[in-house]
Design an enzyme around this catalytic site. Structure first.
Site, PDB file in Angstrom:
ATOM      1  CG  ASP A  37     137.270 -34.211  97.903  1.00  0.00           C
ATOM      2  OD1 ASP A  37     137.448 -35.482  97.769  1.00  0.00           O
ATOM      3  OD2 ASP A  37     138.601 -34.041  96.956  1.00  0.00           O
ATOM      4  CG  ASP A  38     137.505 -36.721 101.711  1.00  0.00           C
ATOM      5  OD1 ASP A  38     137.554 -37.131 100.332  1.00  0.00           O
ATOM      6  OD2 ASP A  38     138.728 -37.042 101.638  1.00  0.00           O
ATOM      7  CB  CYS A  77     139.235 -37.914  95.322  1.00  0.00           C
ATOM      8  SG  CYS A  77     139.744 -38.011  97.163  1.00  0.00           S
ATOM      9  CG  HIS A 135     142.329 -36.476  91.162  1.00  0.00           C
ATOM     10  ND1 HIS A 135     141.658 -37.350  92.477  1.00  0.00           N
ATOM     11  CD2 HIS A 135     143.304 -37.355  91.587  1.00  0.00           C
ATOM     12  CE1 HIS A 135     142.532 -38.053  93.224  1.00  0.00           C
ATOM     13  NE2 HIS A 135     143.549 -38.230  92.921  1.00  0.00           N
ATOM     14  CG  ASP A 290     134.678 -37.255  96.569  1.00  0.00           C
ATOM     15  OD1 ASP A 290     134.608 -37.191  97.863  1.00  0.00           O
ATOM     16  OD2 ASP A 290     135.917 -37.517  95.851  1.00  0.00           O
ATOM     17  CG  ASN A 291     135.534 -40.089  99.008  1.00  0.00           C
ATOM     18  OD1 ASN A 291     136.141 -39.393  98.290  1.00  0.00           O
ATOM     19  ND2 ASN A 291     135.878 -39.328 100.592  1.00  0.00           N
TER      20      ASN A 291
HETATM   21 CA    CA Z   1     137.200 -37.372  97.856  1.00  0.00          CA
END
Ligand code: CA
Length: 470
Positions: A37-38, A77, A135, A290-291
Site C-alpha cells: 500500500d503506497d 487505494c 476497502h 496499489d498505487n
Molecule cells: Ca494505496
C-alpha cells in the site's frame, strides 16, 4: 477394460501411476497476489532501491518477470483495488474514488453484478482467502465472505494501526470520528477477535502461511490475496525492524524502511512455505503496489514524476513482478506496458473459467507475452480517468497524453516515456496529431464510464452527522 481385469493388481497400479505422473500435479494453478500500500516505484531492490534491502520481494522479479512499465488503474487505494479484483476499469461501474467506510451504504463497493476474481474462481473449485485490507465496502453485502472469499482475516477499512494490542473498538458502530476505524479489532471470517501480537504485518504474514498450508494439506487449488496495508500511513514499526535501519537518520524514512522490511520478511515466509509444500511450480505469485508512493509516507518513486493521487507516472507506475517457475523463465524483463487489470484475465484463462459476455475484461492474459510467444504489445491503449478532478491520461506505445491541470498548469501534455520517463518535456505543441489521436481515443473510452456511485471516504460530514444522531 477386459485387459485390465486380467492383469495382476500390482501391474494395474503401476500403469495408473505412470498415467498419473504424466498429468499436471493439479488441474488448476494457484494464484497469490501480494499487494502493498503506497509503496514507491523505487522502493524495491529490483527497481534499484539501495537503502532498503528487499531480497524476498526481489526473488519474485528475478525468478520470474520484472515489469518495468507495470501500471495500476487508479493512483489511489480503493479504485485501484476494484480494478485489480474485477479485471475491468473500475469507472465502468462508478468506483471512481475511495468508498465511504460507513456500514450504512450498500452502494459503496463493487456492484454485486460485477464479478471479482474470487467469485469467478469459486465456480471452478478454488478456495479463496483475503488476508489484510479489504476497502471494498463496509456494508454486509460487501463482506469478503459474501464476495467469493472463503476466508477473511483482516480489516474492512482503507488503513489500520499496526499495533494489534491497541485495537480497542469492537466494531465500526463504536467509531465516533474519522480514522478511529484504524483501531477496530481484526476480523476473522465474520468475528471480531483480539490478537496478542506485536505487529500487524507479521500477523498477516503468519495468516497467509497458515492458509497456504491448509490448502496444500487438503489439495485445494487456491487464490490468496495478501493485502498488506504497509507501508501506508501511520508510520509505525517495531524495534525489531527499526534496528535494521539505525543508519537512516531521517525518522520517516527509517520507519518506512522498517515497514517495507517487515513485508519483505513476510514475502520470504510465503515463498518458503510454497517450497516446503511443493507448490512452487504450480503457483503464480504476483507482487505489486496499489498505487505510487505517497507524499506523506517517506516513499521514493525514483525518477518518476509526482506521487500517489497523480496521473503522472509517480502515481500510476508501480513495482510489479510475477513468478511462476514452471512456465516463466527466470530473469525475464518485460518492457511493454501492462496493467493490474491483466491479473484477472491471466488467472481466468489459466483456470479455464468463462467471463460473462456482457461484462468483458479490460485486461489480457499475460502468459503469451511474458513467455515471448506473442511479441506484440499486450495493449494498444491504457486509460485513466480522475472523475472528481476531471483529470485524464492515456498511454499508447512510447507515448502518453495526460491532463493534470488541477495539479499542474500544463493542460494537455504529451510525453515520450521511453526518452523522457520523468515527464519533463511536453511535446503537445509540436506533436499535435498525437495529442489529437490520443484525446480522441480517451474520449471514446470515457463515454463508456459511469459517474461516482457512492459517497467518498474524504467526505466525513456524513460520519459526524450519523454519529451525532445515534
Ligand atoms: Ca494505496
Amino acid at each position: 477394460m477386459r485387459l485390465i481385469n486380467l492383469l495382476p493388481l500390482f501391474l494395474i497400479t503401476s500403469i495408473l501411476s505412470v498415467e498419473a505422473f504424466s498429468l499436471p500435479i493439479r488441474e488448476k494453478p494457484n494464484l497469490i497476489i501480494i499487494i502493498t500500500d503506497d509503496q514507491g516505484y523505487g522502493d524495491v531492490g529490483f527497481n534499484g532501491c539501495t537503502d532498503i534491502p528487499t531480497p524476498n520481494i526481489d526473488r519474485i522479479a528475478y525468478e520470474g518477470v520484472k515489469f518495468t512499465d507495470g501500471y495500476v488503474s487508479y493512483p489511489v487505494c480503493g479504485p485501484s483495488r476494484a480494478g485489480l479484483l474485477t479485471g475491468r476499469y473500475q469507472d465502468r461501474f462508478g468506483f471512481t474514488t475511495n468508498p465511504t467506510i460507513s456500514p450504512n451504504h450498500p452502494e459503496a463497493g463493487i456492484p454485486l453484478e460485477e464479478e471479482n476474481i474470487a467469485e469467478v474462481l469459486t465456480k471452478v473449485g478454488y478456495k479463496n482467502a483475503i488476508i489484510g485490507k479489504w476497502h471494498m465496502g463496509s456494508h454486509p453485502v460487501h463482506h469478503p465472505l459474501n464476495r467469493g472469499f472463503h476466508h477473511f482475516f483482516g480489516f474492512l477499512s482503507g488503513g489500520h494501526s499496526y499495533f494489534p494490542r491497541q485495537y480497542n473498538l469492537n466494531d465500526l458502530s463504536e467509531v465516533k470520528k474519522p480514522f478511529d476505524w484504524y483501531r477496530t479489532k481484526l476480523i476473522h471470517d465474520r468475528e471480531r477477535v483480539d490478537v496478542d501480537a506485536d505487529y500487524l504485518t507479521d500477523v498477516l504474514s503468519d495468516a497467509s502461511v497458515d492458509f497456504i498450508k491448509k490448502c496444500s494439506k487438503n489439495n485445494d487449488p487456491f487464490f490468496l490475496y495478501v493485502a498488506y496495508n504497509a507501508p501506508h500511513n501511520p508510520l509505525q514499526a517495531t524495534q525489531k525492524y527499526l534496528d535494521r535501519f539505525s543508519h537512516i537518520e531521517n525518522w520517516g524514512r527509517r520507519n518506512y524502511a522498517a515497514m517495507v522490511s517487515a513485508v519483505d520478511d513476510g514475502v520470504g515466509q510465503i515463498l518458503q512455505t510454497l517450497t516446503e509444500c511443493g507448490l512452487d511450480d504450480n503457483t503464480l505469485v504476483f507482487f505489486l503496489s496499489d498505487n505510487g508512493g505517497a507524499s506523506n509516507n517517506s516513499s521514493d518513486n525514483g525518477i518518476l514524476r509526482d506521487h500517489k493521487g497523480s496521473l503522472f507516472e509517480g502515481g500510476l507506475r508501480v513495482p510489479f513482478a510475477v513468478r511462476w517457475p514452471s512456465t516463466i523463465p527466470a530473469g525475464t524483463v518485460y518492457t511493454h506496458p501492462i496493467i493490474s487489470l491483466d491479473i484477472m484475465a491471466t488467472i481466468t484463462a489459466l483456470a479455464e473459467v468463462e467471463i460473462a459476455s456482457e461484462r468483458p475484461l479490460d485486461g489480457v492474459n499475460l502468459l503469451p507475452f511474458v513467455t515471448n510467444k506473442n511479441k506484440e504489445a499486450p495493449h494498444d491503449y491504457l486509460f485513466w480517468r480522475d472523475f472528481i478532478r476531471n483529470g485524464m491520461a492515456v498511454r499508447s506505445g512510447d507515448f502518453k497524453l495526460v491532463d493534470e491541470r488541477k495539479r499542474d498548469k500544463l493542460g494537455y501534455a504529451v510525453f515520450n516515456l521511453v526518452e523522457d520517463v520523468s515527464e519533463k518535456v511536453n511535446l503537445s505543441k509540436i506533436d499535435l496529431d498525437r495529442n489529437e489521436e490520443l484525446l480522441e481515443k480517451h474520449t471514446a473510452w470515457k463515454a463508456q464510464l459511469k459517474s461516482t456511485a457512492f459517497p467518498t471516504l474524504g467526505n466525513h460530514k456524513w460520519w459526524i452527522k450519523e454519529a451525532v444522531e445515534e
